[in-house]
Design a protein around this motif. Sequence first.
Motif, PDB file in Angstrom:
ATOM      1  N   TYR A 267     -63.353 -36.273  60.801  1.00  0.00           N
ATOM      2  CA  TYR A 267     -63.390 -37.218  61.910  1.00  0.00           C
ATOM      3  C   TYR A 267     -62.154 -38.115  61.929  1.00  0.00           C
ATOM      4  N   HIS A 268     -61.621 -38.431  60.761  1.00  0.00           N
ATOM      5  CA  HIS A 268     -60.386 -39.210  60.715  1.00  0.00           C
ATOM      6  C   HIS A 268     -59.219 -38.397  61.281  1.00  0.00           C
ATOM      7  N   ALA A 269     -59.170 -37.115  60.930  1.00  0.00           N
ATOM      8  CA  ALA A 269     -58.097 -36.264  61.458  1.00  0.00           C
ATOM      9  C   ALA A 269     -58.213 -36.140  62.971  1.00  0.00           C
ATOM     10  N   ARG A 270     -59.423 -35.944  63.464  1.00  0.00           N
ATOM     11  CA  ARG A 270     -59.627 -35.844  64.922  1.00  0.00           C
ATOM     12  C   ARG A 270     -59.184 -37.110  65.633  1.00  0.00           C
ATOM     13  N   ALA A 271     -59.422 -38.267  64.990  1.00  0.00           N
ATOM     14  CA  ALA A 271     -59.087 -39.554  65.606  1.00  0.00           C
ATOM     15  C   ALA A 271     -57.640 -39.969  65.355  1.00  0.00           C
ATOM     16  N   GLY A 272     -56.912 -39.191  64.548  1.00  0.00           N
ATOM     17  CA  GLY A 272     -55.536 -39.529  64.242  1.00  0.00           C
ATOM     18  C   GLY A 272     -55.396 -40.706  63.293  1.00  0.00           C
TER      19      GLY A 272
ATOM     20  N   TRP B 200     -48.223 -17.459  55.109  1.00  0.00           N
ATOM     21  CA  TRP B 200     -49.418 -18.306  54.977  1.00  0.00           C
ATOM     22  C   TRP B 200     -49.046 -19.777  54.849  1.00  0.00           C
ATOM     23  N   LEU B 201     -47.921 -20.055  54.202  1.00  0.00           N
ATOM     24  CA  LEU B 201     -47.492 -21.449  54.077  1.00  0.00           C
ATOM     25  C   LEU B 201     -47.259 -22.065  55.455  1.00  0.00           C
ATOM     26  N   VAL B 202     -46.608 -21.320  56.335  1.00  0.00           N
ATOM     27  CA  VAL B 202     -46.373 -21.811  57.693  1.00  0.00           C
ATOM     28  C   VAL B 202     -47.695 -21.951  58.455  1.00  0.00           C
ATOM     29  N   VAL B 203     -48.545 -20.920  58.338  1.00  0.00           N
ATOM     30  CA  VAL B 203     -49.819 -20.921  59.078  1.00  0.00           C
ATOM     31  C   VAL B 203     -50.703 -22.093  58.654  1.00  0.00           C
ATOM     32  N   PHE B 204     -50.889 -22.256  57.344  1.00  0.00           N
ATOM     33  CA  PHE B 204     -51.832 -23.282  56.893  1.00  0.00           C
ATOM     34  C   PHE B 204     -51.247 -24.690  56.952  1.00  0.00           C
ATOM     35  N   ALA B 205     -49.924 -24.794  56.833  1.00  0.00           N
ATOM     36  CA  ALA B 205     -49.314 -26.120  57.003  1.00  0.00           C
ATOM     37  C   ALA B 205     -49.485 -26.605  58.432  1.00  0.00           C
ATOM     38  N   ALA B 206     -49.454 -25.664  59.386  1.00  0.00           N
ATOM     39  CA  ALA B 206     -49.593 -26.028  60.800  1.00  0.00           C
ATOM     40  C   ALA B 206     -51.045 -26.056  61.267  1.00  0.00           C
ATOM     41  N   LEU B 207     -51.956 -25.455  60.516  1.00  0.00           N
ATOM     42  CA  LEU B 207     -53.349 -25.319  60.950  1.00  0.00           C
ATOM     43  C   LEU B 207     -54.006 -26.648  61.332  1.00  0.00           C
ATOM     44  N   PRO B 208     -53.749 -27.749  60.616  1.00  0.00           N
ATOM     45  CA  PRO B 208     -54.388 -29.024  60.995  1.00  0.00           C
ATOM     46  C   PRO B 208     -54.038 -29.486  62.403  1.00  0.00           C
ATOM     47  N   MET B 209     -53.011 -28.899  63.000  1.00  0.00           N
ATOM     48  CA  MET B 209     -52.651 -29.277  64.366  1.00  0.00           C
ATOM     49  C   MET B 209     -53.716 -28.859  65.371  1.00  0.00           C
ATOM     50  N   LEU B 210     -54.664 -28.010  64.942  1.00  0.00           N
ATOM     51  CA  LEU B 210     -55.814 -27.694  65.789  1.00  0.00           C
ATOM     52  C   LEU B 210     -56.688 -28.918  66.008  1.00  0.00           C
ATOM     53  N   LEU B 211     -56.638 -29.849  65.061  1.00  0.00           N
ATOM     54  CA  LEU B 211     -57.458 -31.058  65.144  1.00  0.00           C
ATOM     55  C   LEU B 211     -56.674 -32.274  65.613  1.00  0.00           C
ATOM     56  N   SER B 212     -55.387 -32.324  65.258  1.00  0.00           N
ATOM     57  CA  SER B 212     -54.594 -33.524  65.514  1.00  0.00           C
ATOM     58  C   SER B 212     -53.233 -33.146  66.093  1.00  0.00           C
ATOM     59  N   SER B 213     -52.486 -34.151  66.448  1.00  0.00           N
ATOM     60  CA  SER B 213     -51.164 -33.915  67.025  1.00  0.00           C
ATOM     61  C   SER B 213     -50.191 -33.440  65.950  1.00  0.00           C
TER      62      SER B 213
ATOM     63  N   SER C 245     -47.273 -34.562  65.269  1.00  0.00           N
ATOM     64  CA  SER C 245     -46.662 -35.706  64.576  1.00  0.00           C
ATOM     65  C   SER C 245     -47.591 -36.278  63.516  1.00  0.00           C
ATOM     66  N   PHE C 246     -48.899 -36.315  63.826  1.00  0.00           N
ATOM     67  CA  PHE C 246     -49.870 -36.804  62.835  1.00  0.00           C
ATOM     68  C   PHE C 246     -49.865 -35.908  61.601  1.00  0.00           C
ATOM     69  N   VAL C 247     -49.865 -34.595  61.818  1.00  0.00           N
ATOM     70  CA  VAL C 247     -49.915 -33.652  60.696  1.00  0.00           C
ATOM     71  C   VAL C 247     -48.631 -33.744  59.871  1.00  0.00           C
ATOM     72  N   ILE C 248     -47.493 -33.786  60.548  1.00  0.00           N
ATOM     73  CA  ILE C 248     -46.215 -33.865  59.836  1.00  0.00           C
ATOM     74  C   ILE C 248     -46.143 -35.128  58.985  1.00  0.00           C
ATOM     75  N   ASN C 249     -46.634 -36.239  59.523  1.00  0.00           N
ATOM     76  CA  ASN C 249     -46.632 -37.491  58.765  1.00  0.00           C
ATOM     77  C   ASN C 249     -47.641 -37.480  57.622  1.00  0.00           C
ATOM     78  N   SER C 250     -48.680 -36.667  57.755  1.00  0.00           N
ATOM     79  CA  SER C 250     -49.744 -36.658  56.740  1.00  0.00           C
ATOM     80  C   SER C 250     -49.282 -36.056  55.417  1.00  0.00           C
ATOM     81  N   TYR C 251     -48.341 -35.105  55.469  1.00  0.00           N
ATOM     82  CA  TYR C 251     -47.924 -34.454  54.225  1.00  0.00           C
ATOM     83  C   TYR C 251     -47.223 -35.406  53.265  1.00  0.00           C
ATOM     84  N   PRO C 252     -46.237 -36.196  53.682  1.00  0.00           N
ATOM     85  CA  PRO C 252     -45.674 -37.177  52.736  1.00  0.00           C
ATOM     86  C   PRO C 252     -46.689 -38.233  52.305  1.00  0.00           C
TER      87      PRO C 252
END
Length: 405
Positions: free
Chosen positions: A47-52, A194-207, A209-216
């Motif tokens: 729910y946090h990911a969905r809400a950004g 798989w690294l590309v696929v799963f690194a980008a997969l959270p973008m199904l839930l969030s933007s 930019s949110f996903v890119i910022n989440s990794y650091p």
Amino acid sequence: MTNKRVLYLTGYQWLWVLYIAVAAYTCLFKYTRHIDNNYKIFRASYYHARAGKNLYDAYPQEYGDMYYYGPVFPVIIAPSALLPHAWGFLLWELANAIAILVAIHLLPFTIRQKNQLLLLCAIEYANAVFYMQFNPAITAMILLSFILVERGKDQWATLFIVLGFLIKLYPVIGLTFLLFSRNKGKFILWAGIWLVVFAALPMLLSSPSFVINSYPQWLAAVHGKVGLNAYFDSPQDICVMGVARRVTGNINVPNLPFLIGGAILFLLPLLRFKQYKSFMYRAQVLASALIFIVIFSTGAEHPTYIIAVTGVFIWMLIQDKPYSTINIIFLVLVLVITGLGLTDAVPKFIRQPYIARYSVKAWPVIIIWVKIVYELLLKDFVTQKSKIDQQYERLVNKDWLLKIS
């Protein structure tokens, strides 16, 4: 050994029932007493990911402690999080049970060996599910990556390695199995995909930019947790470094020298390239990997040891004489000290001032890992062809996908 039927089920099938029943009972016990904090953390991440919202902020209104899994995890927990809380919790516990059951079922072992492995791992499995942890599934991911490399299915082996790494780091140890791959180019290619696929997969839930910022943010949270783990009353730090800190009474004992030494000991046997043709050697490397990733992690805690103990008992069961005198001593130490040492089965006046204070839970596993590494360095697995190598050849010819019977 015959696998006799009792009430229409074989012993092996009853062990599946036992694991699933433990998961279901834990869910009922925890949910009805409102002590399901770990699951609340996992569920809320969706729910946090969905809400950004920042996944790694504190949310004291929702749960205690912090979230430390990778940004892809909210996608994995989504099927559970979308259900009503009680049913989602049950699905979470059952999914962890089924993951480790399937992984052990797919090992190229006989039904007798699988029976024994499930029985010997039952205490640590119960410890893990009681704390609602993801560790049974992490164990399964490492096992499946090894199994799939053995079967030449590198594209699927790397799926579990990369996905597990992006959730909880530990399955990165599966990259070791690249050395056993018959098609290393395919392994590397699919790991990258798989690294590309799963690194980008959270973008199904969030933007994006949110996903890119989440990794650091994730890496910063994990790095910060390493420092938080190293104090004398920590429930984590049940590892080689933690033992050194607690036995010496010096909280400032550094991690790096131990990590370097452990990595050297783990990697040195992998230079024995001629031994790769022996399945017993490869399976012993698997056992070493499962243990290494835990005993050199400051984040290792009581429920993490399902990973390491699975490695301990795989090593034991592939021996020509698994129940030699020394192995029985090891078995008892692991079951009693590692498995039960931090539970209510041990009186508090022993548990707190001794087992917890000095990270004694880790001691038997560390000793066994040293023995495993010693054998990997010096034993000639190819010349001294073991029973497990002969068994492996027979099972491979049968495709080893045995029925649950």
